[in-house]
Design an enzyme around this catalytic site. Structure first.
Site, mmCIF file in Angstrom:
data_model
loop_
_atom_site.group_PDB
_atom_site.id
_atom_site.type_symbol
_atom_site.label_atom_id
_atom_site.label_comp_id
_atom_site.label_asym_id
_atom_site.label_seq_id
_atom_site.Cartn_x
_atom_site.Cartn_y
_atom_site.Cartn_z
ATOM 1 N N ASN A 285 0.519 -1.006 -0.049
ATOM 2 C CA ASN A 285 -0.505 -0.090 0.525
ATOM 3 C C ASN A 285 0.743 1.394 0.185
ATOM 4 O O ASN A 285 1.895 0.965 0.851
ATOM 5 C CB ASN A 285 -0.902 0.147 1.171
ATOM 6 C CG ASN A 285 -1.628 -1.229 1.364
ATOM 7 O OD1 ASN A 285 -2.437 -1.734 0.987
ATOM 8 N ND2 ASN A 285 -1.262 -1.951 2.867
ATOM 9 N N GLU A 318 8.135 -5.251 -1.094
ATOM 10 C CA GLU A 318 7.275 -3.968 -1.044
ATOM 11 C C GLU A 318 7.692 -2.473 -1.312
ATOM 12 O O GLU A 318 7.238 -1.741 -2.298
ATOM 13 C CB GLU A 318 6.736 -4.364 0.176
ATOM 14 C CG GLU A 318 6.487 -5.624 1.019
ATOM 15 C CD GLU A 318 5.580 -6.485 -0.196
ATOM 16 O OE1 GLU A 318 4.468 -5.587 -1.203
ATOM 17 O OE2 GLU A 318 5.743 -7.409 0.008
#
Ligand code: B3K
Ligand code: ZN
Length: 878
Positions: A285, A318
């Site tokens: 995210n 990530e």
């Protein structure tokens, strides 16, 4: 070197029309892609958090999409939402949502910009699927990829709809939620509320929110152009002293992406949050990565070297998504490999730079073969870019991720490092801020290099692992290599076409020196020969160096030649590969009761193990015997249905024989690896510990576990502890150590997962099902915690001989528990069902037992879309 080729009529591409399966009515097709009817400029969200009744107010700023003329309705996705109110430009609309969303009829829609406001209520405390907004140990968190945002509010929930988000989070004054986080930069906060603004347009799947009683481990970072970034890793109070490694990994990842890819971070804050209940490893995210706590928290006492390496790789992965995934995202979910394959490739490069490239490559290929080749050879085979899905979460696979990364690696080998760097720069400048496709990606490489990649593109659309057959001739001073490629049929794709295969090779003289400069042969046809003139003598070929393509190399070689390459190849990967080939031939021979190749294997292996000049990490890898699943696949490839008990026994026998052969040296070899300084999770130390643990396991076979028991007592780090424990479990004498371990770590979920997993992994085959059943009756077995479920049932499925018991007890047990888990957490249940994907390998009786369990699953009332798609696909291949 010269090349010639012939191309038999093998150019039929994929033929989905040949798929005899009836299409599931819920199937989504790549060919049905259409741009969305509207553009979404801005999303304003207000959350009023309450465990059973969270209110979400959304204001969507929309306008018609000029690229989608003629689409007259507005369809918003939404699931399990209680709609309280709906307004369009301030006017109340009285519309009722259906099961999957809300349709606003065209006659109510303005031709220009408008605002749509909704107020919904959701129940995070009841969300055991861990998708959307849910609760974990009293904290709120989200998981939106792939389609979780629709469980939060009504919105177009697809990656090509990108918007700027402004988020306000309000917590009840009575709730203990001092930390309120969302994407982007913090803009304002007060008692019980906070506001966040994300200046970068993003798709809904990158939305995140976290609220909880958390503490931060912080560090500053300055980007190369001078932006100050506040880095923070948020964990539960008490865990803050286990964040240093993750933070160190993050800082190194940020520096590496600046240096190697020229990519800088683009917000004022970067937050990482650790949660205990999470369906996978982590989630990228924007500005607020959410991690499974298992991949953040580490200290020498609680984490093994493998844990440290995995944390480093996942933190990097990530973080790297910020550019490959977030700044440039995917147009639709069929393009998933665009972000995942590239980001895996980038994290592999990073780990190679941080550690050893050769060791990293060997480990990556081992994983590729164990997971992706297995998938590609079974009923779940699918292209790197699939053409259809029922549940997209079922396509976060080894094929999309690991094979996707191999395709990027091949491209880089084919075009060369400098051209790769140029193409990547063009990719970032051309597509920044866009939702792109594989066609866009390949076009960038074509434009940057002038190459035609239309044939290379087949790697994306055709499933299956190519088989590369090699024959050699030596005539009148000319050495020739003739390659033939063939890709077996996969579900829905009977005919395959030739692939572009980069084949890195070397030719070795009898003294091990290189007879020619190492080079890359580019195979593009079904059959192709390469000739080498001017050699003094017939060389020994070293083929597919560094595993330059994800193929199965079929080459008959003598044991002597393999032993020669194991001893002399300058390519460390192929040294390993030769050792692996010898071990597989020896083990399949033992399992078939044919011939005894043990002595030859030991004679080739022992000098490598004893060679103290060689990297211990490499020696540990060479020492690692092929797994039972790997041996079973090798037997199947030889046309023999594997007998799991014999495979198990063969592996045990080989281990014991090796232990006996090395016996005089074991103590000295282990002593030479001893580390006296403090634990450091670096590659050198990890390599020494890996080899030491492997040798200790051998020693235990001979000394009844005496040395391992002492090592367990002396251990001051988790690598040494689990190494000694495994050595003892393997010989069946670890009761006191298991009890000590459990009493020391009872309060630590992540460490206790190891305790559950290891004892199953090392149990005698006949004991496995009973042990698993006993462990599930413990109060600390928690069906709702994916890590614990995976520790137990992942270990059951990975225990080849235990899972494939002839009485079907392993199959039944797994199916029973998948059916229990499915209503609570379909994603994790579907993921673990892949244990059954290898059924076509086995004898008829086992095939029947597995298919019976898959049918039982498929027939269960109310089965999830996730698990029904998986069971259906596995059964369809029958
Ligand atoms: N992109 C996520 C995976 C999401 C999985 C959804 N079922 C993590 C990653 O690949 O980085
Ligand atoms: Zn990823």
């Amino acid at each position: 070197m010269t090349a010639d080729h012939s191309s038999p009529a093998a150019n039929a591409g994929s033929d989905p029309a040949a798929d005899p399966r009836p299409a599931d009515p819920r199937t989504v097709w790549l060919s049905d892609y259409r741009p969305f009817s509207h553009l979404l400029d801005r999303v304003e969200l207000t959350f009023r958090l309450a465990p059973r009744r969270t209110k979400v107010a959304a204001r969507l700023h929309l306008r018609p999409n000029p690229a989608a003329r003629g689409q007259h309705v507005l369809r918003l996705d939404g699931e399990d939402l209680r709609l309280i109110s709906l307004k369009l430009d301030g006017t109340v609309l009285d519309l009722t949502p259906d099961e999957t969303g809300l349709t606003i009829p065209g006659d109510l829609l303005p031709n220009g910009p408008f605002t749509l406001e909704t107020l919904v209520e959701i129940d995070p405390a009841d969300n055991t699927a861990l998708e959307g907004l849910y609760m974990s140990n009293g904290m709120y968190c989200t998981q939106c990829e792939a389609q979780g945002f629709r469980k939060i509010t009504f919105c177009p929930d697809r990656p090509d709809v990108m918007a700027r988000f402004h988020v306000r989070v309000e917590a009840d004054a009575a709730a203990d939620l001092p930390v309120l986080l969302s994407n982007g930069n913090p803009v304002a906060a007060g008692a019980g509320w906070a506001e966040w603004d994300d200046p970068w347009p993003k798709p809904t799947y990158l939305f995140a929110l976290v609220a909880g009683d958390l503490v931060a481990h912080r560090a500053p970072f300055t980007t190369k152009s001078g932006r100050s970034v506040d880095l923070a890793i948020w964990v539960r109070p008490g865990d803050q002293d286990r964040c240093a490694w993750a933070m160190d990994s993050l800082i190194r990842s940020m520096q590496w992406d600046e240096k190697v890819y020229g990519r800088e971070y683009d917000l004022d804050t970067f937050n990482i949050v650790a949660v205990d209940d999470f369906n996978m490893g982590a989630m990228e995210n924007k500005g607020l990565n959410i991690f499974n706590s298992k991949f953040v928290l580490a200290s020498p006492e609680t984490a093994t070297d493998d844990d440290f390496a995995r944390i480093e790789a996942i933190i990097a992965h990530e973080y790297f998504h910020n550019w490959t995934g977030n700044r440039i995202t995917c147009r639709d979910w069929f393009q998933l490999c665009l972000k995942e394959g590239l980001t895996v490739f980038r994290d592999q490069q990073f780990s190679g730079d941080m550690r050893s490239h050769a060791v990293k490559r060997i480990e990556d290929v081992a994983l590729l073969r164990a997971r992706q080749f297995r998938e590609d050879q079974g009923p779940l085979a699918h292209p790197v870019r699939p053409e259809s899905f029922v549940e997209i979460n079922n396509f976060y696979t080894a094929t999309v991720y690991e094979k996707g990364a191999e395709l990027i690696r091949m491209l880089k080998v084919l075009v060369g490092d400098a051209a790769y760097a140029g193409a990547i720069d063009l990719y970032f400048s051309r597509h920044d801020g866009e939702a792109a496709t594989i066609e866009d990606w390949l076009k960038v490489f074509e434009d940057a290099t002038g190459r035609d990649l239309s044939r290379f593109a087949r790697w994306y659309s055709e499933a299956g692992t190519p088989r590369l057959n090699l024959t050699e001739t030596w005539e009148n001073g000319r050495y020739s290599l003739t390659f033939r490629q063939h890709t077996p049929a996969t579900p829905g794709q009977r005919h395959k076409s030739p692939k572009v295969i980069p084949i890195a090779i070397g030719l070795l003289n009898a003294d091990g020196s290189e007879a020619i400069p190492p080079q890359v042969l580019e195979m593009t046809e079904a059959q192709q020969s390469f000739h080498f003139d001017g050699l003094a003598a017939r060389p020994v070929p070293s083929i597919l160096r560094g595993f330059s393509a994800p193929v199965v190399l079929e080459r008959i070689a003598t044991a002597e030649e393999r032993a020669f390459l194991l001893a002399h190849d300058s390519d460390l990967f192929n040294r390993y590969e030769s050792g692996r080939a010898l071990a597989r031939e020896m083990l399949t021979g033992l399992a078939r009761g044919q011939g005894d190749l043990l002595a030859g294997w030991i004679a080739a292996l022992a000098p490598v193990i004893r060679d103290q000049a060689l990297d211990p990490a490499f020696r540990a890898l060479v020492l690692r015997l092929p797994g039972e699943d790997d041996i079973a696949q090798a037997l199947h490839d030889q046309g023999v249905p594997p007998d799991p008990d014999r495979v198990h026994a063969a592996r045990k026998e080989a281990g014991l024989a090796l232990a006996r052969a090395l016996a005089p040296d074991l103590d000295a070899l282990i002593a030479a690896l001893h580390d006296s300084g403090p634990f450091a999770p670096d590659a050198a130390g990890a390599g020494r510990r890996a080899l030491s643990n492997a040798l200790l396991a051998l020693l235990s076979r001979l000394d009844g576990g005496e040395a391992a028991r002492a090592a367990f007592k002396d251990a001051n780090n988790m690598t040494a502890t689990t190494g000694a424990l495994v050595a003892l479990l393997d010989i069946g004498g670890a009761e006191p150590e298991l009890a000590q371990f459990a009493s020391r770590w009872a309060g630590d979920r992540n460490v206790m997962d190891k305790w559950f997993m290891l004892q199953i992994a090392c149990a005698a085959p006949a004991r496995v099902a009973g042990l698993v059943a006993d462990l599930t009756r413990r109060p600390d077995f928690d069906l709702k915690n994916p890590n614990r479920f995976r520790a137990v049932f992942g270990a059951l499925s990975a225990h080849h001989a235990g899972f494939h018991r002839a009485d079907g007890s392993g199959y039944r047990l797994l199916a029973d528990w998948l059916l229990q888990l499915d209503p609570l957490n379909p994603q994790t249940a579907a993921r673990l069902s892949t244990a059954f994907e290898t059924w076509p390998r086995y004898d008829e009786a086992r095939q029947h037992l597995i298919r019976t369990e898959l049918s039982r699953i498929l027939d269960a009332p109310g089965l999830s879309r996730d698990l029904s798609e998986m069971a259906g696909r596995m059964l369809a291949a029958g």
